[in-house]
Design a protein around this motif. Sequence first.
Motif, PDB file in Angstrom:
ATOM      1  N   VAL A 159       1.011  -1.234  -0.044  1.00 59.95           N
ATOM      2  CA  VAL A 159      -0.110  -0.149  -0.194  1.00 59.95           C
ATOM      3  C   VAL A 159       0.848   1.164   0.471  1.00 59.95           C
ATOM      4  O   VAL A 159       1.746   1.193   0.846  1.00 59.95           O
ATOM      5  CB  VAL A 159      -0.958  -0.388   1.532  1.00 59.95           C
ATOM      6  N   VAL A 160       0.796   2.367  -0.704  1.00 64.73           N
ATOM      7  CA  VAL A 160       2.103   3.135  -0.726  1.00 64.73           C
ATOM      8  C   VAL A 160       1.586   4.412   0.358  1.00 64.73           C
ATOM      9  O   VAL A 160       0.532   4.380   0.580  1.00 64.73           O
ATOM     10  CB  VAL A 160       0.950   4.240  -2.194  1.00 64.73           C
ATOM     11  N   THR A 161       2.581   4.722   0.328  1.00 62.74           N
ATOM     12  CA  THR A 161       2.729   5.388   1.471  1.00 62.74           C
ATOM     13  C   THR A 161       1.994   6.655   1.864  1.00 62.74           C
ATOM     14  O   THR A 161       1.218   7.171   2.884  1.00 62.74           O
ATOM     15  CB  THR A 161       4.107   5.626   1.874  1.00 62.74           C
ATOM     16  N   SER A 162       1.454   7.152   0.718  1.00 63.21           N
ATOM     17  CA  SER A 162       0.566   8.452   1.242  1.00 63.21           C
ATOM     18  C   SER A 162      -1.115   8.294   1.029  1.00 63.21           C
ATOM     19  O   SER A 162      -2.339   8.899   0.933  1.00 63.21           O
ATOM     20  CB  SER A 162       0.120   8.852  -0.828  1.00 63.21           C
ATOM     21  N   GLY A 215       9.046   7.376   2.628  1.00 64.99           N
ATOM     22  CA  GLY A 215       8.493   7.617   3.646  1.00 64.99           C
ATOM     23  C   GLY A 215       9.029   7.813   5.102  1.00 64.99           C
ATOM     24  O   GLY A 215       8.586   8.298   5.911  1.00 64.99           O
ATOM     25  N   ILE A 216      10.583   7.763   3.919  1.00 66.06           N
ATOM     26  CA  ILE A 216      11.609   8.454   5.294  1.00 66.06           C
ATOM     27  C   ILE A 216      12.035   9.955   5.053  1.00 66.06           C
ATOM     28  O   ILE A 216      11.851  10.494   4.709  1.00 66.06           O
ATOM     29  CB  ILE A 216      12.786   7.444   4.949  1.00 66.06           C
ATOM     30  N   THR A 217      11.356  10.379   6.392  1.00 70.50           N
ATOM     31  CA  THR A 217      12.041  11.719   6.936  1.00 70.50           C
ATOM     32  C   THR A 217      12.753  11.761   8.481  1.00 70.50           C
ATOM     33  O   THR A 217      13.166  11.409   9.754  1.00 70.50           O
ATOM     34  CB  THR A 217      10.981  12.672   7.180  1.00 70.50           C
ATOM     35  N   LEU A 218      13.626  13.070   8.512  1.00 70.86           N
ATOM     36  CA  LEU A 218      13.905  13.011  10.123  1.00 70.86           C
ATOM     37  C   LEU A 218      13.578  14.192  11.077  1.00 70.86           C
ATOM     38  O   LEU A 218      12.236  14.814  10.074  1.00 70.86           O
ATOM     39  CB  LEU A 218      15.923  13.943   9.763  1.00 70.86           C
ATOM     40  N   PRO A 219      13.795  13.611  12.467  1.00 76.47           N
ATOM     41  CA  PRO A 219      13.268  14.659  12.960  1.00 76.47           C
ATOM     42  C   PRO A 219      12.777  15.460  12.731  1.00 76.47           C
ATOM     43  O   PRO A 219      13.547  16.463  12.936  1.00 76.47           O
ATOM     44  CB  PRO A 219      13.724  14.023  14.052  1.00 76.47           C
ATOM     45  N   GLU A 235      10.947  17.057  10.442  1.00 76.05           N
ATOM     46  CA  GLU A 235      10.591  17.332   8.343  1.00 76.05           C
ATOM     47  C   GLU A 235       9.485  17.689   8.414  1.00 76.05           C
ATOM     48  O   GLU A 235       8.357  16.031   9.340  1.00 76.05           O
ATOM     49  CB  GLU A 235      11.509  16.520   7.468  1.00 76.05           C
ATOM     50  N   SER A 236       8.780  18.064   8.333  1.00 80.10           N
ATOM     51  CA  SER A 236       7.350  17.298   7.368  1.00 80.10           C
ATOM     52  C   SER A 236       7.278  16.219   6.550  1.00 80.10           C
ATOM     53  O   SER A 236       8.610  16.497   5.436  1.00 80.10           O
ATOM     54  CB  SER A 236       6.610  18.746   6.572  1.00 80.10           C
ATOM     55  N   PRO A 237       6.234  15.432   6.965  1.00 81.28           N
ATOM     56  CA  PRO A 237       6.452  14.002   5.671  1.00 81.28           C
ATOM     57  C   PRO A 237       5.759  14.675   4.516  1.00 81.28           C
ATOM     58  O   PRO A 237       5.850  13.464   3.644  1.00 81.28           O
ATOM     59  CB  PRO A 237       5.397  13.333   6.964  1.00 81.28           C
ATOM     60  N   THR A 238       5.716  15.878   3.733  1.00 82.35           N
ATOM     61  CA  THR A 238       4.965  15.923   2.537  1.00 82.35           C
ATOM     62  C   THR A 238       3.831  14.812   2.234  1.00 82.35           C
ATOM     63  O   THR A 238       2.602  15.691   3.112  1.00 82.35           O
ATOM     64  CB  THR A 238       6.353  15.998   1.510  1.00 82.35           C
ATOM     65  N   GLU A 239       3.885  14.108   1.147  1.00 80.55           N
ATOM     66  CA  GLU A 239       2.658  13.391   0.503  1.00 80.55           C
ATOM     67  C   GLU A 239       2.548  12.215   1.524  1.00 80.55           C
ATOM     68  O   GLU A 239       1.813  11.646   1.034  1.00 80.55           O
ATOM     69  CB  GLU A 239       2.911  13.204  -0.592  1.00 80.55           C
ATOM     70  N   VAL A 250      14.251   3.884   2.363  1.00 78.22           N
ATOM     71  CA  VAL A 250      14.411   5.536   0.659  1.00 78.22           C
ATOM     72  C   VAL A 250      13.935   6.779   1.175  1.00 78.22           C
ATOM     73  O   VAL A 250      13.074   6.791   1.633  1.00 78.22           O
ATOM     74  CB  VAL A 250      12.900   4.622  -0.536  1.00 78.22           C
ATOM     75  N   VAL A 251      15.196   7.992   0.815  1.00 77.23           N
ATOM     76  CA  VAL A 251      15.254   8.836   1.266  1.00 77.23           C
ATOM     77  C   VAL A 251      15.384  10.024   0.047  1.00 77.23           C
ATOM     78  O   VAL A 251      16.214   9.505  -0.561  1.00 77.23           O
ATOM     79  CB  VAL A 251      16.109   9.561   2.392  1.00 77.23           C
ATOM     80  N   GLY A 252      14.445  10.876  -0.263  1.00 75.19           N
ATOM     81  CA  GLY A 252      14.666  11.576  -1.476  1.00 75.19           C
ATOM     82  C   GLY A 252      14.890  13.103  -0.999  1.00 75.19           C
ATOM     83  O   GLY A 252      15.668  13.770  -0.952  1.00 75.19           O
TER      84      GLY A 252
END
Length: 231
Positions: free
Chosen positions: A117-120, A178-182, A184-188, A207-209
């Motif tokens: 299931v996609v992270t969005s 869906g990886i973010t640093l503490p 950060e906004s998770p965006t989508e 996976v980090v973009g």
Amino acid sequence: MDPTSQIIVALDFDNRRAAEEIVDRLGEECRFYKVGLELLTAAGPDLVEHLVAKGKDVFLDLKLFEIPNSVAGAVRAAGALGASMVTVHSMGGTGIMAAAVAAARDFPRLRVLALTVVTSMTSTDLAEIGVNASPQEQVLRLAQLAQGAGCHGVIASPQEAASLRGVLGPNALVVTPGITLPGESPTEHARPGTPRAAIAAGASHVVVGRTITGAADPVAALRLVRANLEP
């Protein structure tokens, strides 16, 4: 697993030059890159071969969802390019996933990962398409289907990593976008997580973009992600 090999940097660009600039800036700091549909369409398959020739591992995120014969052909093409991972939609069912796994056998380095299931997506999104289950329930159902079809692992959010590890066992790949640093906004991403939380929960890769590719200093950002992997 070496933390360097656990981080996959997503080259979410619409042109080859931007992608190559990031790869050149990161140099030996990064060995694993994700190439998705946008960049593959814009730059073509030559970019994948270029990255492989530079000694990089490539996660070719095709999200294949077609008749089994077409999926098998695309997997063989991914293997011929030298990709290390390729994705297939688990919602396509056992026939599609099994065809992908069979096609990958000619390429010993290629791993077939099933997108769950996609992270969005949220429960509301699933209900709209007739799935009366929470994202976690659906992820686990599809992951078991993927394992039965012979897939080497799955794609899911960090929030499902612990449950997946319990169901799939110690050897399956669990790759988490869906990886973010503490802070950060998770965006989508509706179901995000930090690198540390994902790995601690059982993810094999994160996976980090834009956290890295959009940073003023991508090398420093990558090092922050790597540091966050440590307990």
